[in-house]
Design an enzyme around this catalytic site. Structure first.
Site, short mmCIF file in Angstrom:
data_model
loop_
_atom_site.label_atom_id
_atom_site.label_comp_id
_atom_site.label_asym_id
_atom_site.label_seq_id
_atom_site.Cartn_x
_atom_site.Cartn_y
_atom_site.Cartn_z
N LYS A 120 0.82 -1.21 0.00
CA LYS A 120 0.00 0.00 0.00
C LYS A 120 0.85 1.26 0.00
O LYS A 120 1.93 1.30 0.60
CB LYS A 120 -0.91 0.03 1.23
N GLY A 192 -10.97 -2.45 8.77
CA GLY A 192 -10.60 -2.53 10.18
C GLY A 192 -11.75 -2.62 11.14
O GLY A 192 -11.56 -2.48 12.35
#
Length: 337
Positions: A120, A192
């Site tokens: 990322k 998350g």
């Protein structure tokens, strides 16, 4: 390389598929000798950048932070791993600025496994992307999970040889990222949280917008292209294909085999799983179960078997998205672009 090449590539694919269907032909195997252009794929070409994600279809990409987790992912049958400094759940809890993972960690993962390695970068951070390309990662995720450096402009992905994946919450966002050069799209969901609700909402929005697009006239599609801020050829191509012209994975809150199967049933080409595996108490079993459910999503008995492989008591503690403040939502990052 530019946008016209991506349109030409997919139009030729669509035309070839139409011709084969008209003639009742099913391609069971290829010729003994491929054309020279296909025998020697050139890194950075449209065919390579768009072709690589196609090989991930039907599979699971797992977030990892170290070599041990990467090994678990590979053993479970993941098609690739995504290396980051912290899992999305930990990014959310830690706060502060989330950046690209350590280069040494990424290189250690690359040397320890045989499946593709992705990593990322922050939205708009060209130099993080250039670093990842220079060390040879297989794909770059310009991700809202990390702290953006530019809320209004994403990376111009046409400048790179390595393929990129971007998140999207709607068809408009997805097509803008494709116009910028993205080779793969993933629903943003709400990373998350262990809550798949937002991924479901985003996938339904994208698929619903595509369905409506197919019923529009040429003039109406031109209006949509102006509204989205993308080339009208891209809107026309999407309508003709009846899907995004690049691979579309689901991500954000997938935590169980049933979650993964649901996203495939809704039209995803595969899934990204972040915190759901390695924030659980049974990561090895859960990883294998999610791979099974993703690959066999259209067989409820197989998905039930995958669900038996895990225990709800060992799942990550989820977060109720409705209780998050606007500032805590990761999905809105980079949404202005």
């Amino acid at each position: 390389m530019g946008f016209n090449e991506i349109v030409d590539f997919f139009y030729r694919l669509a035309e070839a598929g139409d011709k084969l269907r008209e003639e009742g032909v099913w391609l069971a195997y290829g010729p003994e000798k491929l054309p020279e252009a296909l025998e020697k794929p050139v890194n950075g070409t449209v065919a390579v950048k768009l072709g690589f994600p196609i090989y991930q279809k039907g599979g699971v990409v797992m977030d990892v932070t170290n070599v041990e987790q990467a090994g678990i992912a590979e053993d479970a049958g993941a098609v690739a791993v995504m290396v980051l400094d912290k899992l999305p759940y930990d990014v959310r809890k830690a706060g502060g600025v989330a950046r690209m993972a350590d280069v040494k960690v990424i290189e250690q993962v690359m040397s320890s496994i045989t499946i593709p390695v992705m990593a990322k970068v922050r939205i708009g951070h060209y130099y993080e992307a250039m670093i990842l390309e220079s060390i040879g990662v297989d794909m770059i995720d310009e991700s809202e999970v990390l702290t953006p450096v530019d809320e209004k402009h994403h990376i111009n992905k046409w400048l790179f040889k390595v393929p990129f994946v971007n998140g999207a919450r709607s068809l408009a966002e997805a097509l803008r990222r494709i116009a910028e050069g993205a080779s793969m799209i993933r629903t943003k969901g709400e990373a998350g949280t262990g809550n798949v609700a937002e991924a479901v909402r985003h996938m339904k929005l994208i698929m619903g917008d595509i369905w409506r697009l197919r019923g529009l006239s040429a003039e109406e599609r031109l209006r949509v292209a102006r509204e989205y801020g993308v080339p009208h050829q891209l809107v026309d191509l999407t309508a003709r294909l009846g899907r995004l012209p690049v691979v579309n994975f689901a991500a954000g809150g997938i935590a169980t085999p049933a979650d993964a199967a649901l996203m495939m049933w809704l039209g995803a080409d595969g899934v990204f799983v972040g915190s759901g595996i390695f924030k659980s108490s049974d990561p090895s079993e859960r990883a294998a179960a999610i791979v099974l459910a993703t690959s066999m999503w259209d067989d409820p008995e197989a998905v039930a078997e995958a669900q038996r492989m895990v225990s709800e008591a060992k799942s990550m503690m989820g977060i109720d998205i409705r209780k998050l403040s606007p500032e805590e939502l990761l999905q809105v990052r980079g949404a202005e672009a």
